[in-house]
Design a protein around this motif. Structure first.
Motif, PDB file in Angstrom:
ATOM      1  N   TYR A  25       5.483   5.642   7.108  1.00 10.92           N
ATOM      2  CA  TYR A  25       5.224   6.792   7.986  1.00 10.92           C
ATOM      3  C   TYR A  25       3.895   7.292   7.435  1.00 10.92           C
ATOM      4  CZ  TYR A  25       6.598   9.068   3.337  1.00 10.92           C
ATOM      5  OH  TYR A  25       6.624   9.524   1.960  1.00 10.92           O
ATOM      6  N   PRO A  26       3.443   8.207   8.386  1.00 13.42           N
ATOM      7  CA  PRO A  26       1.858   8.623   8.166  1.00 13.42           C
ATOM      8  C   PRO A  26       1.966   9.358   6.843  1.00 13.42           C
ATOM      9  CG  PRO A  26       2.690   9.037  10.279  1.00 13.42           C
ATOM     10  CD  PRO A  26       3.862   8.713   9.789  1.00 13.42           C
ATOM     11  N   GLN A  27       0.783   9.116   6.055  1.00 15.37           N
ATOM     12  CA  GLN A  27       0.547   9.860   4.730  1.00 15.37           C
ATOM     13  C   GLN A  27      -1.084  10.020   4.565  1.00 15.37           C
ATOM     14  OE1 GLN A  27       2.656   8.387   1.274  1.00 15.37           O
ATOM     15  NE2 GLN A  27       3.758   6.713   2.549  1.00 15.37           N
ATOM     16  N   PRO A  28      -1.096  11.100   3.816  1.00 14.55           N
ATOM     17  CA  PRO A  28      -2.596  11.228   3.466  1.00 14.55           C
ATOM     18  C   PRO A  28      -3.228  10.278   2.878  1.00 14.55           C
ATOM     19  CG  PRO A  28      -1.067  13.265   2.887  1.00 14.55           C
ATOM     20  CD  PRO A  28      -0.214  12.080   3.160  1.00 14.55           C
ATOM     21  N   GLU A  31      -2.931   9.465  -0.814  1.00 18.16           N
ATOM     22  CA  GLU A  31      -1.593   9.083  -1.247  1.00 18.16           C
ATOM     23  C   GLU A  31      -1.373   7.719  -0.741  1.00 18.16           C
ATOM     24  OE1 GLU A  31       0.151  11.285  -2.960  1.00 18.16           O
ATOM     25  OE2 GLU A  31      -1.375  12.594  -2.867  1.00 18.16           O
ATOM     26  N   ALA A  32      -2.247   7.005   0.133  1.00 20.67           N
ATOM     27  CA  ALA A  32      -1.991   5.875   0.421  1.00 20.67           C
ATOM     28  C   ALA A  32      -2.751   4.807  -0.476  1.00 20.67           C
ATOM     29  CB  ALA A  32      -2.524   5.323   1.955  1.00 20.67           C
ATOM     30  N   VAL A  33      -3.476   5.074  -1.582  1.00 21.25           N
ATOM     31  CA  VAL A  33      -4.279   4.089  -2.247  1.00 21.25           C
ATOM     32  C   VAL A  33      -3.168   3.202  -3.132  1.00 21.25           C
ATOM     33  CG1 VAL A  33      -5.926   4.076  -4.410  1.00 21.25           C
ATOM     34  CG2 VAL A  33      -5.947   5.926  -2.737  1.00 21.25           C
ATOM     35  N   ILE A 171     -10.820   9.167   9.766  1.00 21.68           N
ATOM     36  CA  ILE A 171      -9.296   9.075   9.649  1.00 21.68           C
ATOM     37  C   ILE A 171      -8.832   9.792   8.338  1.00 21.68           C
ATOM     38  CG2 ILE A 171      -7.319   7.354   9.133  1.00 21.68           C
ATOM     39  CD1 ILE A 171      -9.047   5.308  10.992  1.00 21.68           C
ATOM     40  N   ASP A 172      -7.778  10.598   8.533  1.00 22.91           N
ATOM     41  CA  ASP A 172      -7.307  11.170   7.272  1.00 22.91           C
ATOM     42  C   ASP A 172      -5.709  11.098   6.940  1.00 22.91           C
ATOM     43  OD1 ASP A 172      -6.005  12.675   9.431  1.00 22.91           O
ATOM     44  OD2 ASP A 172      -6.295  14.596   8.373  1.00 22.91           O
ATOM     45  N   GLN A 173      -5.186  10.141   7.729  1.00 22.35           N
ATOM     46  CA  GLN A 173      -3.829   9.701   7.557  1.00 22.35           C
ATOM     47  C   GLN A 173      -3.740   8.411   8.102  1.00 22.35           C
ATOM     48  OE1 GLN A 173      -0.915  12.252   9.528  1.00 22.35           O
ATOM     49  NE2 GLN A 173      -0.706  13.647   7.832  1.00 22.35           N
ATOM     50  N   VAL A 174      -2.844   7.667   7.274  1.00 22.44           N
ATOM     51  CA  VAL A 174      -2.316   6.326   7.557  1.00 22.44           C
ATOM     52  C   VAL A 174      -1.014   5.903   7.583  1.00 22.44           C
ATOM     53  CG1 VAL A 174      -2.949   5.253   5.242  1.00 22.44           C
ATOM     54  CG2 VAL A 174      -3.539   3.764   7.278  1.00 22.44           C
TER      55      VAL A 174
END
Length: 410
Positions: A25-28, A31-33, A171-174
């Motif tokens: 799901y989309p996350q900041p 937080e996705a590192v 882009i701020d979310q992925v």
């Protein structure tokens, strides 16, 4: 259930066949590192977004300064200053210049930038002593990224470099899977928390610290639960309390053939749990299955510390990588020359602690510590596991053997 020990490869394959990736799901962005993206990410815009200067200097028209040399400089009036983040209020007129800072937008009418080092650094009038080439020191729109470019492909891990790239296009979310939440539980009435006084017959509890650190090293979220007693009812109560925050549970101890092996006693009636003997050393007794109403995966690992750690690397870490959709799931094996002879139990895959070195003389590995699965000092000194096949028993010094590098990201 097999009558005898099964192979490492069979047990791992059975685990991976049952573990399903967590829903993404989309996350900041931050937080996705360390997580893999679930879908291709396309750039919503070109970068640079506008023509900008690569140098501190003067925005000019090339035609106005093409003849400039040290002996015959070209003098131009300076009609304005352009700083990064503050675009020029008016276009550049022929025969004039504007002072410009690195990253600032190149004004309309300018096609080149003269570095300040090639001038007398004038404020109202500048002498240009060296001509740039046409377009030199101008970063054109889309020089780095073009709108619609695929920046990251599905399955790519988001490392710091890719995070920076995504941020650079706004882009701020992925879309990524969540980090698995892993609960680590140790069992044994003899266990005492580090920092407390030992009573006769007690030992300090280390497995949950070892496993929690190992879980965190994979990028997952780890919760260390206090060790439980050898009472099956108390263990089940503690397990039930932990399931609300777990995508996966790891227990250590209580899975062998002892009269007080609490994990095996408590979970052997669970239809989705299996306890097996695996043809490996250390780590022969293994348990895996699903518990609770949400069918949470549970790994029941042996209690000796080295057995616990080897089991984690061989079975649990691949499952965690499968949960977040990373590939490959298992650490790759490299080759290294043994510096001394080793022995292995026939019919078992042996994992020996080793110190791996790679230098101008090639790769080599030296066994460290004893063979006992309770000996943590050797594990602490190791940076690799020497992996010996089931059909090997005596391996001479100088032979090339497979090694699993423990400190290497993959």
């Amino acid at each position: 259930m097999p009558s005898g020990p099964i192979s490492v490869d069979t047990h791992l394959a059975d685990i991976l066949a049952q573990v399903r990736p967590l829903s993404a799901y989309p996350q900041p962005l931050l937080e996705a590192v360390g997580l893999p993206v679930a879908e291709d990410v396309l750039s919503p815009r070109s970068v640079p977004i506008f023509d900008n200067s690569a140098m501190d200097g003067y925005a000019v028209r090339y035609a106005d300064v093409a003849s400039a040399t040290t002996d015959s400089p070209v003098s131009l009036p300076v009609t304005g200053d352009i700083h990064a983040g503050a675009p020029s209020a008016h276009p550049l007129s022929p025969g004039t210049s504007m002072r410009i800072m690195t990253g600032a937008p190149v004004p309309m009418g300018a096609d080149s930038v003269v570095p300040v080092e090639w001038t007398d650094a004038g404020v109202t009038q500048v002498q240009v002593r060296r001509a740039p080439t046409l377009g030199e020191h101008v970063r054109p729109i889309g020089d780095d990224v073009t709108k619609g470019d695929v920046l990251v492909r599905a399955g790519d891990m988001l490392d710091p470099r890719r995070i920076g790239l995504l941020a650079s296009v706004g882009i701020d979310q992925v879309v990524v899977p969540p980090r698995p939440r892993v609960v680590v539980m140790s069992t044994g009435a003899e266990l005492v928390e580090p920092g407390r006084a030992l009573h006769p017959g007690a030992i300090f509890e280390s497995n949950s610290f070892l496993l929690t650190a190992a879980v965190r090293a994979t990028g997952a979220v780890a919760y260390r639960a206090r060790s439980t007693s050898d009472d099956p009812a108390a263990f089940l109560e503690a397990l039930e309390d932990q399931l609300v925050r777990a995508d996966l549970v790891i227990t250590s101890g209580g899975v062998s053939k002892g009269t007080r092996d609490v994990v095996k006693m408590a979970l052997r009636s669970e239809p989705a749990m299996q306890f097996r003997q695996v043809a490996m050393q250390p780590g022969k007794p293994q348990g895996f299955g699903f518990v609770g109403s949400d069918r949470t995966p549970l790994f029941a690992l042996p209690g000796n510390p080295v057995s616990t750690y080897v089991s984690f690397e061989v079975f649990v870490a691949p499952a965690l990588r499968r949960l977040i959709g990373r590939s490959p799931v298992s650490r790759p094996l490299f080759r290294a020359r043994l510096t001394e002879a080793v022995q292995s139990a026939p019919g078992k895959r042996q994992y020996l602690r080793g110190q791996f070195i790679a230098d101008q003389d090639g790769t080599r590995v030296t066994p460290v510590g004893g063979a006992g699965s309770h000996l943590l000092a050797g594990l602490g000194a190791a940076n690799a596991l020497i992996v010996l096949r089931e059909d090997r028993s005596d391996v001479p010094a100088g032979e090339s053997v497979p090694v699993m590098l423990l400190d290497r990201e993959f």
